[in-house]
Every structure is written in structure tokens, then in C-alpha cells.
Scaffold this motif. Structure first.
Motif, PDB file in Angstrom:
ATOM      1  N   GLU A 153       7.067   4.290   0.728  1.00 23.39           N
ATOM      2  CA  GLU A 153       6.916   4.030  -0.703  1.00 23.39           C
ATOM      3  C   GLU A 153       5.490   3.616  -1.109  1.00 23.39           C
ATOM      4  O   GLU A 153       5.135   3.697  -2.280  1.00 23.39           O
ATOM      5  N   ILE A 154       4.657   3.205  -0.167  1.00 23.56           N
ATOM      6  CA  ILE A 154       3.278   2.831  -0.542  1.00 23.56           C
ATOM      7  C   ILE A 154       2.255   3.922  -0.199  1.00 23.56           C
ATOM      8  O   ILE A 154       1.058   3.753  -0.456  1.00 23.56           O
ATOM      9  N   ILE A 155       2.703   5.030   0.337  1.00 21.96           N
ATOM     10  CA  ILE A 155       1.774   6.092   0.729  1.00 21.96           C
ATOM     11  C   ILE A 155       0.995   6.651  -0.465  1.00 21.96           C
ATOM     12  O   ILE A 155      -0.221   6.835  -0.358  1.00 21.96           O
ATOM     13  N   PRO A 156       1.615   6.885  -1.633  1.00 21.81           N
ATOM     14  CA  PRO A 156       0.801   7.359  -2.766  1.00 21.81           C
ATOM     15  C   PRO A 156      -0.331   6.383  -3.128  1.00 21.81           C
ATOM     16  O   PRO A 156      -1.451   6.813  -3.406  1.00 21.81           O
ATOM     17  N   GLU A 157      -0.060   5.094  -3.100  1.00 22.84           N
ATOM     18  CA  GLU A 157      -1.110   4.106  -3.398  1.00 22.84           C
ATOM     19  C   GLU A 157      -2.164   4.071  -2.288  1.00 22.84           C
ATOM     20  O   GLU A 157      -3.348   3.873  -2.565  1.00 22.84           O
ATOM     21  N   ALA A 158      -1.754   4.272  -1.056  1.00 20.41           N
ATOM     22  CA  ALA A 158      -2.715   4.307   0.047  1.00 20.41           C
ATOM     23  C   ALA A 158      -3.644   5.510  -0.087  1.00 20.41           C
ATOM     24  O   ALA A 158      -4.862   5.390   0.135  1.00 20.41           O
ATOM     25  N   LEU A 162      -7.793   5.498  -0.722  1.00 23.41           N
ATOM     26  CA  LEU A 162      -8.791   6.285   0.000  1.00 23.41           C
ATOM     27  C   LEU A 162      -9.676   7.068  -0.968  1.00 23.41           C
ATOM     28  O   LEU A 162     -10.907   7.108  -0.811  1.00 23.41           O
ATOM     29  N   GLU A 163      -9.065   7.675  -1.989  1.00 24.37           N
ATOM     30  CA  GLU A 163      -9.845   8.437  -2.962  1.00 24.37           C
ATOM     31  C   GLU A 163     -10.802   7.534  -3.732  1.00 24.37           C
ATOM     32  O   GLU A 163     -11.971   7.879  -3.924  1.00 24.37           O
ATOM     33  N   LEU A 164     -10.330   6.358  -4.155  1.00 21.20           N
ATOM     34  CA  LEU A 164     -11.174   5.429  -4.921  1.00 21.20           C
ATOM     35  C   LEU A 164     -12.373   4.936  -4.117  1.00 21.20           C
ATOM     36  O   LEU A 164     -13.449   4.699  -4.674  1.00 21.20           O
TER      37      LEU A 164
END
Length: 189
Positions: A153-158, A162-164
């Protein structure tokens, strides 16, 4: 050793395992090739505790300088390269009778001449005579390593993290290969 480090960073199978002291780099590799339903993980390693695990034999606790791993002056890169026999079991090549004197993996500090090694804040462990994985050889209760699974569930935020922070194919692989991967992904080529 520089040749061996390059080989490892360009996907040649060696007795080396890559480590980093950079969370962004570790997260990038944990999430590369992520597939839903498979829990990615980051392994944490205390290299000083790992080398202290050898203390009974080596009396050495710091990172090893790879140039000091010779065995009675006999050394070849061949004993550090892995090959698989017909059954798929990894064996090391022994070109000239070179010996590996350590049983468990050792934490080594490479001289960072490779751009990939520098950008990834890379270190290595080098496998010893025991070919089993570190997590099989040394129990997690020894506090030398720890596995941290990343909840799905936290993979999209992870990935957004990385992108940020600019962790991408080109920051990890600062060469033409990395630039090509980055541009292909960015522009959907």
C-alpha cells in the motif's frame, strides 16, 4: 579489483553482492521490476558486525581492503567469478590454485573509480567458501542483517518519493545506458 567491480556493475555474475548506504538507491533497486503481489524488500547490513563475526579467525572488524584478501600471495580473479555447472549450482573458477580463506561473506570497501559505484554509494560483500546466502548462513537474531519488507500500500508513495528526489535510471547509472533508459521511460519510447 576495479575490473571485478565493473563486471559486477554490468551484470556479470561474481562473488560480490552490492550494498549501499543511500536509502534512495536501496529503494530504487527494491522497486525495480516491482510486480503486484510480490513484496519488495530492503536488506539492512551492519558491515562492522559482519566482519566482527569473523573476529575469531581474522581479528579484524573494519571494512576489508580487497587488495589484502590475497592468500599467501596467490590470487586470481578467476576464483571471484561464478559459473554454473550443468545442475545450475554456482561454482567458482580456480585458474591457478588461488584460495578463498574466509567462510562467511566479508564487507569490503572498494575504491570508487566507477561512476556507477560512486553514484550508488556502493559497497560490497564478497562471498566466502560457504556459498549459501548470507541470510541462511547467519541468523537474523545475530543483528548483522535485517530484512525490511515494503508494504504494497505504500509503494505508490515510495515511487513518488524517488521521482521527487531525482532517483532514476540516469542518477543510478550515470552513463549512456542509464541516460537511454531514463529518456525511454520519461518519453514512453
Amino acid at each position: 579489483w576495479d575490473i571485478l567491480f565493473y563486471m559486477q556493475h554490468y551484470s556479470c555474475k561474481t562473488r560480490l553482492l552490492d550494498w549501499t548506504d543511500n536509502l534512495g538507491t536501496a529503494l530504487y533497486f527494491a522497486l525495480t521490476g516491482y510486480k503486484p503481489g510480490v513484496r519488495p524488500a530492503i536488506f539492512l547490513l551492519n558491515p562492522f558486525a559482519l566482519n566482527d563475526y569473523h573476529k575469531r579467525k581474522t581479528r579484524y572488524r573494519d571494512f576489508y581492503d580487497p587488495n589484502n584478501l590475497n592468500y599467501k600471495g596467490k590470487y586470481s580473479y578467476g576464483s571471484m567469478i561464478q559459473v554454473k555447472d550443468e545442475s545450475g549450482v554456482s561454482e567458482s573458477i580456480d585458474f591457478d590454485g588461488a584460495k578463498i580463506w574466509w567462510d562467511y561473506p566479508l564487507a569490503i570497501y572498494p575504491i570508487r573509480k566507477s561512476e556507477r559505484l560512486t553514484s550508488q554509494d556502493g559497497y560490497f560483500t564478497i562471498q566466502g567458501r560457504d556459498k549459501l546466502p548470507l541470510e541462511v548462513q547467519i541468523n537474523e537474531s545475530e543483528d548483522i542483517w535485517r530484512k525490511i519488507e515494503i508494504p504494497e500500500e505504500i509503494i505508490p508513495e515510495a515511487i513518488e518519493y524517488l521521482e521527487l528526489f531525482g532517483v532514476n535510471e540516469f542518477s543510478i547509472y550515470p552513463d549512456m545506458v542509464g541516460l537511454s533508459r531514463f529518456l525511454n521511460k520519461k518519453y514512453n519510447l
